[in-house]
Design a protein around this motif. Structure first.
Motif, PDB file in Angstrom:
ATOM      1  N   HIS A 275       0.834  -1.201   0.000  1.00 46.19           N
ATOM      2  CA  HIS A 275       0.000   0.000   0.000  1.00 46.19           C
ATOM      3  C   HIS A 275       0.873   1.257   0.000  1.00 46.19           C
ATOM      4  O   HIS A 275       0.593   2.222  -0.733  1.00 46.19           O
ATOM      5  CB  HIS A 275      -0.907  -0.029   1.230  1.00 46.19           C
ATOM      6  CG  HIS A 275      -1.844   1.142   1.339  1.00 46.19           C
ATOM      7  ND1 HIS A 275      -2.889   1.340   0.462  1.00 46.19           N
ATOM      8  CD2 HIS A 275      -1.883   2.178   2.216  1.00 46.19           C
ATOM      9  CE1 HIS A 275      -3.550   2.440   0.798  1.00 46.19           C
ATOM     10  NE2 HIS A 275      -2.946   2.971   1.860  1.00 46.19           N
ATOM     11  N   MET A 276       1.926   1.235   0.796  1.00 50.22           N
ATOM     12  CA  MET A 276       2.822   2.394   0.856  1.00 50.22           C
ATOM     13  C   MET A 276       3.602   2.562  -0.433  1.00 50.22           C
ATOM     14  O   MET A 276       3.785   3.688  -0.932  1.00 50.22           O
ATOM     15  CB  MET A 276       3.774   2.247   2.048  1.00 50.22           C
ATOM     16  CG  MET A 276       3.101   2.455   3.398  1.00 50.22           C
ATOM     17  SD  MET A 276       4.268   2.375   4.778  1.00 50.22           S
ATOM     18  CE  MET A 276       4.551   0.618   4.915  1.00 50.22           C
ATOM     19  N   VAL A 277       4.089   1.451  -1.000  1.00 49.56           N
ATOM     20  CA  VAL A 277       4.852   1.524  -2.252  1.00 49.56           C
ATOM     21  C   VAL A 277       3.987   2.085  -3.371  1.00 49.56           C
ATOM     22  O   VAL A 277       4.432   2.922  -4.174  1.00 49.56           O
ATOM     23  CB  VAL A 277       5.401   0.130  -2.626  1.00 49.56           C
ATOM     24  CG1 VAL A 277       5.959   0.133  -4.049  1.00 49.56           C
ATOM     25  CG2 VAL A 277       6.483  -0.287  -1.640  1.00 49.56           C
ATOM     26  N   ILE A 288      13.479  -1.872   5.820  1.00 45.96           N
ATOM     27  CA  ILE A 288      14.152  -1.531   7.079  1.00 45.96           C
ATOM     28  C   ILE A 288      13.166  -1.623   8.248  1.00 45.96           C
ATOM     29  O   ILE A 288      13.498  -2.129   9.327  1.00 45.96           O
ATOM     30  CB  ILE A 288      14.779  -0.127   6.998  1.00 45.96           C
ATOM     31  CG1 ILE A 288      15.907  -0.124   5.961  1.00 45.96           C
ATOM     32  CG2 ILE A 288      15.316   0.305   8.369  1.00 45.96           C
ATOM     33  CD1 ILE A 288      16.481   1.256   5.688  1.00 45.96           C
ATOM     34  N   GLY A 289      11.937  -1.142   8.026  1.00 45.44           N
ATOM     35  CA  GLY A 289      10.920  -1.212   9.076  1.00 45.44           C
ATOM     36  C   GLY A 289      10.602  -2.645   9.466  1.00 45.44           C
ATOM     37  O   GLY A 289      10.457  -2.966  10.655  1.00 45.44           O
ATOM     38  N   ALA A 333      -2.652   5.231   9.889  1.00 48.75           N
ATOM     39  CA  ALA A 333      -2.555   6.697   9.931  1.00 48.75           C
ATOM     40  C   ALA A 333      -1.094   7.129   9.983  1.00 48.75           C
ATOM     41  O   ALA A 333      -0.697   8.109   9.328  1.00 48.75           O
ATOM     42  CB  ALA A 333      -3.318   7.236  11.138  1.00 48.75           C
ATOM     43  N   LEU A 334      -0.283   6.389  10.713  1.00 53.07           N
ATOM     44  CA  LEU A 334       1.151   6.685  10.758  1.00 53.07           C
ATOM     45  C   LEU A 334       1.807   6.382   9.415  1.00 53.07           C
ATOM     46  O   LEU A 334       2.702   7.117   8.972  1.00 53.07           O
ATOM     47  CB  LEU A 334       1.813   5.867  11.866  1.00 53.07           C
ATOM     48  CG  LEU A 334       1.477   6.307  13.306  1.00 53.07           C
ATOM     49  CD1 LEU A 334       1.905   5.253  14.309  1.00 53.07           C
ATOM     50  CD2 LEU A 334       2.163   7.640  13.615  1.00 53.07           C
ATOM     51  N   ILE A 341      10.357   7.481   9.972  1.00 48.32           N
ATOM     52  CA  ILE A 341      10.136   7.301  11.413  1.00 48.32           C
ATOM     53  C   ILE A 341       8.678   6.969  11.693  1.00 48.32           C
ATOM     54  O   ILE A 341       8.362   6.061  12.479  1.00 48.32           O
ATOM     55  CB  ILE A 341      10.545   8.576  12.191  1.00 48.32           C
ATOM     56  CG1 ILE A 341      12.047   8.833  12.047  1.00 48.32           C
ATOM     57  CG2 ILE A 341      10.171   8.430  13.657  1.00 48.32           C
ATOM     58  CD1 ILE A 341      12.918   7.746  12.622  1.00 48.32           C
ATOM     59  N   LEU A 342       7.752   7.695  11.052  1.00 51.12           N
ATOM     60  CA  LEU A 342       6.323   7.439  11.286  1.00 51.12           C
ATOM     61  C   LEU A 342       5.920   6.059  10.764  1.00 51.12           C
ATOM     62  O   LEU A 342       5.119   5.355  11.398  1.00 51.12           O
ATOM     63  CB  LEU A 342       5.482   8.524  10.624  1.00 51.12           C
ATOM     64  CG  LEU A 342       5.555   9.920  11.259  1.00 51.12           C
ATOM     65  CD1 LEU A 342       4.708  10.907  10.456  1.00 51.12           C
ATOM     66  CD2 LEU A 342       5.081   9.876  12.715  1.00 51.12           C
ATOM     67  N   ILE A 343       6.478   5.668   9.627  1.00 51.50           N
ATOM     68  CA  ILE A 343       6.162   4.352   9.064  1.00 51.50           C
ATOM     69  C   ILE A 343       6.654   3.247   9.991  1.00 51.50           C
ATOM     70  O   ILE A 343       5.934   2.283  10.277  1.00 51.50           O
ATOM     71  CB  ILE A 343       6.770   4.211   7.667  1.00 51.50           C
ATOM     72  CG1 ILE A 343       5.995   5.095   6.670  1.00 51.50           C
ATOM     73  CG2 ILE A 343       6.771   2.756   7.202  1.00 51.50           C
ATOM     74  CD1 ILE A 343       6.624   5.200   5.319  1.00 51.50           C
TER      75      ILE A 343
END
Length: 445
Positions: A275-277, A288-289, A333-334, A341-343
């Protein structure tokens, strides 16, 4: 029970060498199970749409990629029944040796499949075939691993011992995401051609290590005693599948209990990354996360297992299910914040807190629902059917829901419904009080 005199208050370093070997032998297979699936999940989110499912529409490619991810779960229930029978009839060790070798071979061969650009339709077909074979062997892994480790555990520490299996999942997270992150830091052409294959080929090394560790495993005293009574003619040998079916309520409830645990990682880490990609986030941030999550999982899993020994696995698992439903929206939401950092914080909030708590508790809870002669089968049925019905299709369902609604809210509702099912099933399951929580020794349900 072996080592029943060991005090629950001692640290992990006080665990006798024989028990450490048992935990290591169980955890290495769990590590490979999660390594294979996290690795395939990362590949499905970032690599496979381009390598095996190329096309003009990225959403279609992602859906096809997640469909290949889902089919790996179709044979997991069959593997759970087959290798559960082997574990209960012929010994947990024999089942564990077969499954770890099968998992390693399938994952290694995936790294050797040519791209669709090279061999056309044969590439995704080979990927799906190997994925299904992988699912068959993975389906037989958790039951015997959890059973032998929990049977070895002393009273008052069964939650801790069972949760130590999930430290293997944390190591798998670190390995899979770490390797993908390192290799993905280079040129895109190298990574998409050869780089992504290296972590899959590394599964061959893990298989060799797992075989060496598992050759030294010994059956628990409880299982040895059961086998000896059969040899002496005191009891007749029972069919594990039929014995498990004598408790149909627990078989069915075990599946529903496992559903929230099964979708947590795949919703937050696998679908979340895709979803983020798709929204422009660099895949490297997600890799990394996921690696950070793995490091935290290594320590948090035994911590949650220890807490479950104190408060009771049933109560603790219910709280973890509720936490998953409540924390999923803040996690996404993050993710939408877009910064690394938020991810990473979103991954911790959405998975490390509720997901690892559920993972660290589930296998011990399931072992408490079945007797020794059918325990491996019962655990496998609950764990693998829930992973097939829930986790296997979770990324695909989430992607389809977002494509349909154009919003993340249907995913939040979907997860909340699954969490509610887990809460209700956990509340109504019948468990052995000595295994559910030896510290309190009374039936909670």
């Amino acid at each position: 029970m072996a080592n029943s005199t060991m005090q629950p208050t001692r640290g992990l370093r006080a665990i006798p060498p024989k028990d450490r070997r048992t935990i290591a032998g169980g955890a290495i297979g769990t590590m490979m199970e999660y390594y294979d699936y996290y690795l395939f999940g990362l590949g499905a989110a970032v690599v496979f749409p381009a390598v095996f499912f190329p096309g003009d529409d990225p959403v279609t490619g992602m859906l096809a990629s997640f469909a290949s991810f889902a089919v790996g779960f179709l044979l997991r229930p069959i593997g759970g029944i087959v290798f559960g029978y082997v574990g209960d009839r012929f010994g947990r060790k024999r089942s564990l040796m077969i499954t770890v070798i099968g998992m390693g071979i399938c994952t290694t061969l995936m790294g050797l499949i040519p791209s669709a650009a090279s061999i056309g339709l044969a590439a995704p077909i080979l990927l799906v075939i190997l994925r299904m074979a992988q699912g068959l062997f993975v389906g037989g892994e958790m039951g015997p691993a959890a059973t032998i480790v929990v049977e070895y555990a002393p009273p008052g520490r069964r939650g801790l011992f069972g949760a130590l299996l999930i430290t293997g999942a944390g190591v798998a997270n670190v390995f899979s995401a770490g390797l993908m992150s390192i290799l993905g830091a280079g040129s895109d052409s190298f990574f998409m051609t050869w780089g992504w294959r290296i972590p899959f080929l590394f599964a061959a090394v893990l298989t060799i290590v797992a075989v060496v560790l598992r050759r030294k495993l010994e059956e628990s005293e409880e299982f040895k005693t059961y086998t000896k009574t059969i040899e002496l003619g005191a009891v007749k040998r029972k069919n594990p599948i039929m014995e498990a079916l004598r408790h149909p309520k627990n078989l069915v409830l075990g599946i529903f209990i496992g559903l929230p645990q099964s979708i947590a990682g795949y919703v937050v880490l696998t679908f979340g990354l895709a979803h983020m990609v798709n929204n422009g986030v660099d895949p490297e941030i997600g890799f990394i996360g996921t690696m950070i999550v793995g490091f935290l999982q290594i320590g948090m899993a035994p911590f949650w297992g220890h807490i479950s020994d104190k408060v009771g696995r049933r109560r603790f698992y219910i709280l973890a299910c509720i936490a998953f439903a409540v924390l999923l929206y803040p996690a996404f939401a993050l993710f939408s914040g877009g910064t690394a950092i938020l991810i990473w914080l979103g991954m911790i909030v959405g998975f490390v807190i509720p997901g690892v708590a559920m993972q660290g508790t589930l296998q011990t809870l399931l072992t408490a629902m079945f007797d020794v002669e059918a325990r491996t089968t019962g655990v496998n049925v609950g764990y693998q059917f829930s992973n097939t019905l829930g986790g296997g299709f979770a990324p695909l369902i989430c992607a389809a829901l977002v494509a349909w609604a154009g919003s993340i809210w249907p995913v939040i509702v979907y997860a909340a419904v699954i969490a509610l099912a887990g809460v209700i099933a956990t509340a109504y399951a019948k468990v052995r009080p000595d295994v559910e929580n030896a510290g309190r020794l009374h039936e909670l349900g």
